[in-house]
Design a protein around this motif. Structure first.
Motif, PDB file in Angstrom:
ATOM      1  N   TYR A  36      39.749  23.965  49.516  1.00 48.76           N
ATOM      2  CA  TYR A  36      40.074  24.812  48.368  1.00 48.76           C
ATOM      3  C   TYR A  36      39.624  24.204  47.039  1.00 48.76           C
ATOM      4  O   TYR A  36      39.296  24.934  46.095  1.00 48.76           O
ATOM      5  N   PHE A  37      39.636  22.887  46.961  1.00 49.01           N
ATOM      6  CA  PHE A  37      39.404  22.239  45.666  1.00 49.01           C
ATOM      7  C   PHE A  37      38.000  22.489  45.122  1.00 49.01           C
ATOM      8  O   PHE A  37      37.811  22.667  43.922  1.00 49.01           O
ATOM      9  N   GLN A  38      37.010  22.529  45.992  1.00 48.58           N
ATOM     10  CA  GLN A  38      35.656  22.794  45.500  1.00 48.58           C
ATOM     11  C   GLN A  38      35.516  24.233  45.027  1.00 48.58           C
ATOM     12  O   GLN A  38      34.759  24.529  44.099  1.00 48.58           O
ATOM     13  N   VAL A  39      36.299  25.147  45.636  1.00 50.64           N
ATOM     14  CA  VAL A  39      36.297  26.540  45.183  1.00 50.64           C
ATOM     15  C   VAL A  39      36.965  26.639  43.814  1.00 50.64           C
ATOM     16  O   VAL A  39      36.463  27.307  42.900  1.00 50.64           O
ATOM     17  N   TYR A  40      38.113  25.978  43.673  1.00 52.88           N
ATOM     18  CA  TYR A  40      38.790  25.941  42.371  1.00 52.88           C
ATOM     19  C   TYR A  40      37.850  25.431  41.281  1.00 52.88           C
ATOM     20  O   TYR A  40      37.740  26.005  40.203  1.00 52.88           O
ATOM     21  N   GLU A  41      37.209  24.307  41.590  1.00 49.08           N
ATOM     22  CA  GLU A  41      36.338  23.671  40.588  1.00 49.08           C
ATOM     23  C   GLU A  41      35.196  24.614  40.208  1.00 49.08           C
ATOM     24  O   GLU A  41      34.851  24.751  39.030  1.00 49.08           O
ATOM     25  N   GLU A  42      34.616  25.258  41.205  1.00 45.18           N
ATOM     26  CA  GLU A  42      33.473  26.143  40.973  1.00 45.18           C
ATOM     27  C   GLU A  42      33.847  27.366  40.145  1.00 45.18           C
ATOM     28  O   GLU A  42      33.112  27.752  39.231  1.00 45.18           O
ATOM     29  N   LEU A  43      34.979  27.973  40.452  1.00 48.12           N
ATOM     30  CA  LEU A  43      35.337  29.236  39.819  1.00 48.12           C
ATOM     31  C   LEU A  43      36.215  29.092  38.580  1.00 48.12           C
ATOM     32  O   LEU A  43      36.175  29.950  37.685  1.00 48.12           O
ATOM     33  N   LEU A  44      37.017  28.040  38.513  1.00 49.11           N
ATOM     34  CA  LEU A  44      38.031  27.964  37.467  1.00 49.11           C
ATOM     35  C   LEU A  44      37.732  26.989  36.340  1.00 49.11           C
ATOM     36  O   LEU A  44      38.430  26.991  35.319  1.00 49.11           O
ATOM     37  N   SER A  45      36.700  26.172  36.485  1.00 51.92           N
ATOM     38  CA  SER A  45      36.385  25.205  35.422  1.00 51.92           C
ATOM     39  C   SER A  45      36.067  25.885  34.096  1.00 51.92           C
ATOM     40  O   SER A  45      36.285  25.317  33.025  1.00 51.92           O
ATOM     41  N   GLN A  46      35.561  27.112  34.163  1.00 46.97           N
ATOM     42  CA  GLN A  46      35.187  27.832  32.941  1.00 46.97           C
ATOM     43  C   GLN A  46      36.384  28.126  32.039  1.00 46.97           C
ATOM     44  O   GLN A  46      36.221  28.418  30.855  1.00 46.97           O
ATOM     45  N   TYR A  47      37.596  28.021  32.582  1.00 45.75           N
ATOM     46  CA  TYR A  47      38.792  28.351  31.806  1.00 45.75           C
ATOM     47  C   TYR A  47      39.496  27.118  31.244  1.00 45.75           C
ATOM     48  O   TYR A  47      40.511  27.258  30.547  1.00 45.75           O
ATOM     49  N   ARG A  48      38.995  25.947  31.520  1.00 43.74           N
ATOM     50  CA  ARG A  48      39.658  24.721  31.064  1.00 43.74           C
ATOM     51  C   ARG A  48      39.636  24.633  29.541  1.00 43.74           C
ATOM     52  O   ARG A  48      38.658  24.954  28.887  1.00 43.74           O
ATOM     53  N   GLY A  49      40.747  24.188  28.986  1.00 49.93           N
ATOM     54  CA  GLY A  49      40.846  23.993  27.539  1.00 49.93           C
ATOM     55  C   GLY A  49      40.930  25.285  26.747  1.00 49.93           C
ATOM     56  O   GLY A  49      40.794  25.263  25.513  1.00 49.93           O
ATOM     57  N   TYR A 206      34.803  32.676  50.636  1.00 48.46           N
ATOM     58  CA  TYR A 206      34.759  31.250  50.961  1.00 48.46           C
ATOM     59  C   TYR A 206      35.607  31.009  52.211  1.00 48.46           C
ATOM     60  O   TYR A 206      36.244  31.928  52.728  1.00 48.46           O
ATOM     61  N   ASP A 207      35.628  29.767  52.651  1.00 53.61           N
ATOM     62  CA  ASP A 207      36.524  29.371  53.726  1.00 53.61           C
ATOM     63  C   ASP A 207      37.961  29.619  53.269  1.00 53.61           C
ATOM     64  O   ASP A 207      38.478  28.921  52.403  1.00 53.61           O
ATOM     65  N   SER A 208      38.587  30.662  53.825  1.00 53.99           N
ATOM     66  CA  SER A 208      39.998  30.977  53.608  1.00 53.99           C
ATOM     67  C   SER A 208      40.347  31.473  52.205  1.00 53.99           C
ATOM     68  O   SER A 208      41.525  31.604  51.872  1.00 53.99           O
ATOM     69  N   ILE A 209      39.354  31.744  51.370  1.00 53.15           N
ATOM     70  CA  ILE A 209      39.608  32.269  50.025  1.00 53.15           C
ATOM     71  C   ILE A 209      38.670  33.440  49.746  1.00 53.15           C
ATOM     72  O   ILE A 209      37.478  33.376  50.062  1.00 53.15           O
ATOM     73  N   VAL A 210      39.220  34.493  49.177  1.00 54.07           N
ATOM     74  CA  VAL A 210      38.419  35.614  48.672  1.00 54.07           C
ATOM     75  C   VAL A 210      38.637  35.701  47.171  1.00 54.07           C
ATOM     76  O   VAL A 210      39.777  35.637  46.696  1.00 54.07           O
ATOM     77  N   GLY A 211      37.550  35.813  46.425  1.00 57.09           N
ATOM     78  CA  GLY A 211      37.650  35.937  44.979  1.00 57.09           C
ATOM     79  C   GLY A 211      36.998  37.222  44.491  1.00 57.09           C
ATOM     80  O   GLY A 211      35.931  37.609  44.974  1.00 57.09           O
ATOM     81  N   LEU A 212      37.649  37.883  43.556  1.00 52.56           N
ATOM     82  CA  LEU A 212      37.093  39.078  42.918  1.00 52.56           C
ATOM     83  C   LEU A 212      36.895  38.785  41.436  1.00 52.56           C
ATOM     84  O   LEU A 212      37.849  38.446  40.736  1.00 52.56           O
ATOM     85  N   SER A 213      35.648  38.884  40.973  1.00 51.70           N
ATOM     86  CA  SER A 213      35.354  38.720  39.559  1.00 51.70           C
ATOM     87  C   SER A 213      35.484  40.079  38.887  1.00 51.70           C
ATOM     88  O   SER A 213      34.851  41.051  39.312  1.00 51.70           O
ATOM     89  N   VAL A 214      36.287  40.133  37.849  1.00 54.87           N
ATOM     90  CA  VAL A 214      36.542  41.388  37.147  1.00 54.87           C
ATOM     91  C   VAL A 214      35.871  41.353  35.780  1.00 54.87           C
ATOM     92  O   VAL A 214      36.104  40.439  34.995  1.00 54.87           O
ATOM     93  N   ASP A 215      35.011  42.329  35.530  1.00 55.39           N
ATOM     94  CA  ASP A 215      34.385  42.456  34.218  1.00 55.39           C
ATOM     95  C   ASP A 215      33.838  43.870  34.066  1.00 55.39           C
ATOM     96  O   ASP A 215      32.760  44.195  34.563  1.00 55.39           O
ATOM     97  N   ARG A 216      34.581  44.691  33.393  1.00 54.00           N
ATOM     98  CA  ARG A 216      34.216  46.103  33.241  1.00 54.00           C
ATOM     99  C   ARG A 216      32.944  46.288  32.431  1.00 54.00           C
ATOM    100  O   ARG A 216      32.237  47.290  32.598  1.00 54.00           O
ATOM    101  N   THR A 217      32.635  45.336  31.549  1.00 54.91           N
ATOM    102  CA  THR A 217      31.431  45.460  30.721  1.00 54.91           C
ATOM    103  C   THR A 217      30.156  45.306  31.541  1.00 54.91           C
ATOM    104  O   THR A 217      29.076  45.716  31.101  1.00 54.91           O
ATOM    105  N   LYS A 218      30.271  44.717  32.739  1.00 56.11           N
ATOM    106  CA  LYS A 218      29.105  44.485  33.580  1.00 56.11           C
ATOM    107  C   LYS A 218      28.994  45.505  34.719  1.00 56.11           C
ATOM    108  O   LYS A 218      28.037  45.461  35.490  1.00 56.11           O
TER     109      LYS A 218
END
Length: 285
Positions: A36-49, A206-218
């Motif tokens: 899970y950690f590599q998925v977190y890092e890949e998808l969630l790093s953009q929100y840090r800070g 991903y392995d055991s994780i599904v992610g949905l990116s939400v962006d109505r502008t796109k």
């Protein structure tokens, strides 16, 4: 090389991730699969800070709440959801806690009425089909543009003690979003969950994780473009390796001589399509 960690083997790449360091720094117990950690890092790093609103379904011992605070930073609003009233204890540490059933549409209506739109929602709750599907269905309209909805432990869609395999498993529900995304292209038939085609921009499996990116502008209807460059009027050769085309060229000419207008397209549909279908069967076993 592997690293021994709590009687398990840990991929050395994981140990160097910022999210894993935040996980280790949490003072309370949290249990996470190492992948899970590599998925977190890949998808969630953009929100840090950043001043985001982050929601986690499933609090248990509170360890992950502190992990997310460590990872995102003090500007993040961290909200926990659980069915167990004991989770309210984490309010004294500055977290917002809501108690309710994630399989209840009414709970979600009340929750988003109180909280408003969120940037990221992570479902680490009960992992049943109903809980995961209802959470996803009710949450998408309240994910901000540029936000994410992540559902963990989707391997339960393959476990008998969760009532699976089933036509109505979460993973089968999630596969529909592939059709949702592609239904924005002109001429593609509307897909199940079509109400979300103007919200869900992309889907991540991903392995055991599904992610949905939400962006109505796109999420718009695609259209043809041209760079107006020089053309050589090159012929489209997509069907030139077709056995039906090669076999039936002479037959079509014969039909045309006697006044029967038969197109190559019709021959391809009647002759080649069944042959291709039969050749492709081996890739779907």
């Amino acid at each position: 090389m592997t690293i021994q960690f709590q009687n398990q083997t840990l991929n050395p790449l994981i140990a160097n991730l910022e999210i894993f360091k935040a996980y280790q720094q949490s003072p309370y117990l949290s249990l996470k699969h190492s992948a899970y950690f590599q998925v977190y890092e890949e998808l969630l790093s953009q929100y840090r800070g950043k001043s985001i609103t982050f929601v986690e379904v499933g609090v248990l011992n509170g360890g992950s709440l502190f992990m997310w605070r460590n990872f995102f930073g003090p500007q993040a609003r961290i909200i926990g959801i659980d069915f167990n009233l004991l989770a309210k204890r984490w309010e004294q540490d500055g977290f917002e806690i809501y108690i309710g059933s994630q399989s209840s549409s009414d709970f979600w209506k009340n929750f988003f009425s109180a909280v408003g739109p969120v940037d990221v929602l992570l479902d680490d709750g009960g992992h049943t089909n109903e809980q995961q599907i209802v959470t996803t269905h009710e949450a998408i309209p309240f994910i901000k543009d540029g936000g994410l909805l992540l559902v963990e432990d989707v391997h339960t869609s393959y476990f008998k003690d969760f009532g699976n395999p089933s036509k109505y498993s979460f993973i089968n529900y999630a596969k529909q979003f592939v059709d949702v995304v592609n239904s924005r292209f002109p001429g593609v038939q509307p897909a199940p969950q079509a109400r979300f085609k103007k919200a869900v921009y992309s889907v991540h499996f991903y392995d055991s994780i599904v992610g949905l990116s939400v962006d109505r502008t796109k999420c718009f209807t695609s259209s043809w473009t041209s760079n107006e460059g020089q053309t050589f009027e090159a012929e489209d050769y997509r069907h030139h390796d077709s056995a039906a085309r090669q076999l039936n060229q002479a037959l079509i000419k014969t039909f045309h001589k006697v006044g029967l207008k038969v197109s190559m397209g019709k021959f391809l549909k009647l002759v080649e399509a069944p042959l291709v279908k039969n050749r492709l069967k081996r890739f779907f076993k």
